[in-house]
Write a protein that holds these residues in place. Structure first.
Motif, mmCIF file in Angstrom:
data_model
loop_
_atom_site.group_PDB
_atom_site.id
_atom_site.type_symbol
_atom_site.label_atom_id
_atom_site.label_comp_id
_atom_site.label_asym_id
_atom_site.label_seq_id
_atom_site.Cartn_x
_atom_site.Cartn_y
_atom_site.Cartn_z
ATOM 1 N N ARG A 1 0.841 -1.212 0.000
ATOM 2 C CA ARG A 1 0.000 0.000 0.000
ATOM 3 C C ARG A 1 0.870 1.253 0.000
ATOM 4 O O ARG A 1 0.605 2.218 -0.727
ATOM 5 C CB ARG A 1 -0.937 0.002 1.200
ATOM 6 C CG ARG A 1 -2.142 -0.909 1.046
ATOM 7 C CD ARG A 1 -3.203 -0.643 2.098
ATOM 8 N NE ARG A 1 -2.731 -0.856 3.462
ATOM 9 C CZ ARG A 1 -2.774 -2.016 4.105
ATOM 10 N NH1 ARG A 1 -3.278 -3.089 3.503
ATOM 11 N NH2 ARG A 1 -2.332 -2.114 5.346
ATOM 12 N N ARG A 2 1.920 1.249 0.799
ATOM 13 C CA ARG A 2 2.814 2.405 0.870
ATOM 14 C C ARG A 2 3.540 2.606 -0.455
ATOM 15 O O ARG A 2 3.652 3.733 -0.958
ATOM 16 C CB ARG A 2 3.827 2.210 2.012
ATOM 17 C CG ARG A 2 4.872 3.281 2.114
ATOM 18 C CD ARG A 2 4.244 4.642 2.446
ATOM 19 N NE ARG A 2 5.182 5.716 2.343
ATOM 20 C CZ ARG A 2 5.774 6.287 3.369
ATOM 21 N NH1 ARG A 2 5.510 5.887 4.592
ATOM 22 N NH2 ARG A 2 6.617 7.261 3.174
ATOM 23 N N SER B 1 1.178 4.017 -2.987
ATOM 24 C CA SER B 1 0.944 5.438 -2.734
ATOM 25 C C SER B 1 2.143 6.277 -3.174
ATOM 26 O O SER B 1 1.990 7.287 -3.862
ATOM 27 C CB SER B 1 0.661 5.654 -1.245
ATOM 28 O OG SER B 1 0.580 7.023 -0.954
ATOM 29 N N VAL C 1 0.299 -4.399 -7.550
ATOM 30 C CA VAL C 1 -0.223 -3.054 -7.352
ATOM 31 C C VAL C 1 0.314 -2.144 -8.451
ATOM 32 O O VAL C 1 1.479 -2.238 -8.833
ATOM 33 C CB VAL C 1 0.118 -2.471 -5.961
ATOM 34 C CG1 VAL C 1 -0.573 -3.241 -4.871
ATOM 35 C CG2 VAL C 1 1.598 -2.417 -5.718
#
Length: 158
Positions: A75-76, A79, A101
């Motif tokens: 997720r980081r 982002s 991702v």
């Protein structure tokens, strides 16, 4: 002598691969030993050198320690790299794609086109190996250039 894949150009590796496929052998200093060993394993497993049929193996276990530990990191990264045309792929030790991702719809479509999706296996016994896929087997993060898409499309062509 080529001891590291980063020291040999993609063109040089492609020529070495073509020589290996046509002659069945190769001067051992033409490519990194781990690549040559993998080419030999792929040949012994009878993996087609120019076409791959990757199987859908199973739904990844979303509760596995690896997936749970990687989730906040992915997720980081997603982002942090949201403005970049990149993707991050998480695989198990045996080549099962656990997660991917990207914020780029074109990359997502390209990954779908070559079955680089959750549940598909990129294990050497199915995918074989080339200069791009070899980086997946090192168990370290690998940055792959845009040529990966064309290389994977080439081996997925029927």
């Amino acid at each position: 002598m080529a001891t590291d894949v980063t020291r040999v150009s993609g063109v040089g590796l492609q020529r070495a691969r073509e020589q290996f496929l046509s002659a069945g052998a190769l001067n051992t200093d033409a490519v990194a030993p781990r690549i040559l060993a993998s080419w030999r394993r792929s040949r012994d497993l009878r993996v087609h050198p120019d076409r791959v049929d990757l199987p859908y193996v199973r739904d990844p276990n979303e509760d596995s320690p690896l997936v749970r530990a990687a989730a906040p990191v992915l997720r980081r990264i997603a982002s942090d790299l949201s403005s970049q045309a990149v993707s991050v792929i998480l695989t198990s030790a045996d080549g099962l794609v656990l997660e991917r991702v990207t914020s780029d719809p074109a990359i997502l479509k390209a990954l779908d086109d070559v079955r680089l999706a959750r549940g598909y296996s990129y294990a050497e016994e199915f995918a074989g190996i080339d200069q791009y896929l070899s980086q997946f087997g090192d168990r370290v993060p690998a940055a792959l250039k845009a040529e990966l898409k064309s290389a994977l499309e080439r081996v997925h062509a029927s």
